[in-house]
Design an enzyme around this catalytic site. Structure first.
Site, short mmCIF file in Angstrom:
data_model
loop_
_atom_site.label_atom_id
_atom_site.label_comp_id
_atom_site.label_asym_id
_atom_site.label_seq_id
_atom_site.Cartn_x
_atom_site.Cartn_y
_atom_site.Cartn_z
N ASN A 64 0.95 -1.30 0.00
CA ASN A 64 -0.04 0.00 -0.07
C ASN A 64 1.01 1.09 0.04
OD1 ASN A 64 -2.47 -1.67 0.01
ND2 ASN A 64 -2.05 -1.63 2.40
N GLU A 76 -1.14 2.91 6.20
CA GLU A 76 -1.53 3.32 7.30
C GLU A 76 -0.29 3.49 8.36
OE1 GLU A 76 -4.37 0.66 9.13
OE2 GLU A 76 -6.03 1.37 7.85
N HIS A 127 6.79 -1.82 4.05
CA HIS A 127 6.38 -3.16 4.44
C HIS A 127 5.48 -3.84 3.13
CE1 HIS A 127 3.07 -0.70 6.03
NE2 HIS A 127 2.34 -1.92 5.62
N HIS A 174 2.98 -6.92 2.39
CA HIS A 174 2.14 -7.77 2.93
C HIS A 174 2.11 -9.04 2.05
CE1 HIS A 174 -0.63 -4.98 4.94
NE2 HIS A 174 -0.09 -4.00 4.05
P1 5GP Z 1 -0.36 -0.68 5.70
O1 5GP Z 1 -1.94 -0.30 5.76
O2 5GP Z 1 0.10 0.48 6.21
O3 5GP Z 1 -0.31 -1.22 4.45
O4 5GP Z 1 -0.46 -2.09 6.51
C1 5GP Z 1 -0.61 -1.88 7.89
C2 5GP Z 1 -0.71 -2.99 8.78
O5 5GP Z 1 -0.39 -3.26 9.85
C3 5GP Z 1 -2.19 -3.33 8.61
O6 5GP Z 1 -2.56 -4.50 7.95
C4 5GP Z 1 -2.65 -3.27 10.28
O7 5GP Z 1 -3.63 -4.29 10.61
C5 5GP Z 1 -0.94 -3.80 10.68
N1 5GP Z 1 -0.80 -3.55 11.96
C6 5GP Z 1 -1.01 -2.09 12.55
N2 5GP Z 1 -0.75 -2.10 13.88
C7 5GP Z 1 0.13 -3.33 14.13
C8 5GP Z 1 0.54 -3.81 15.34
O8 5GP Z 1 0.52 -3.11 16.36
N3 5GP Z 1 1.06 -5.11 15.28
C9 5GP Z 1 0.97 -5.89 14.06
N4 5GP Z 1 1.26 -7.05 13.95
N5 5GP Z 1 0.49 -5.31 12.99
C10 5GP Z 1 -0.19 -4.18 12.99
#
Ligand code: 5GP
Ligand code: ZN
Length: 111
Positions: free
Chosen positions: A88, A96, A101, A103
């Site tokens: 993302n 977020e 990172h 996925h």
């Molecule tokens: P993004 O939306 O930035 O691509 O993905 C962030 C991801 O981090 C989301 O899927 C969310 O569920 C995960 N996430 C957010 N906070 C934490 C956390 O404290 N620990 C873990 N293991 N995952 C998290």
């Protein structure tokens, strides 16, 4: 290292997390809100905000990340059934956590 970055805190073990993999450059842990039976986050230790912020010097970090993805998919037993790899990018792209990172998502039941 960015002092207000959640993933930097996880990388530095300021926030305890179970790592499924760690080496000099990467950590892998489970997403806290899994979108599929297997949902891992593959995180370079270097703080890079997003794909937009990559420089040529980061190219080995990125190529290594895909090697980690290949290995983790095999380790999770989803390499043959298949999986998705997703970045993302920035708010409009659903990012977020502003620490780059990848996925790794898969493990759906066969129909
Ligand atoms: P993004 O939306 O930035 O691509 O993905 C962030 C991801 O981090 C989301 O899927 C969310 O569920 C995960 N996430 C957010 N906070 C934490 C956390 O404290 N620990 C873990 N293991 N995952 C998290
Ligand atoms: Zn960070």
């Amino acid at each position: 290292m960015s002092s207000d970055c959640l993933f930097c805190k996880i990388v530095n073990r300021e926030i305890p997390s179970e790592f499924l993999f760690e080496d000099d450059a990467y950590v892998v842990f489970k997403d806290i809100h899994p979108a599929a039976p297997v949902h891992l986050l593959l995180v370079p230790k270097k703080h890079i905000r997003s794909i937009n912020d990559l420089t040529a010097a980061d190219s080995s970090i990125l190529s290594g990340l895909f090697m980690v993805a290949r290995d983790m998919a095999k380790e999770q037993g989803i390499n043959e059934s298949g999986y998705k790899l997703l970045f993302n990018v920035e708010k409009g792209g659903g990012q977020e956590i502003f620490h780059i990172h990848l996925h790794l998502i898969g493990g759906w039941k066969k129909k």
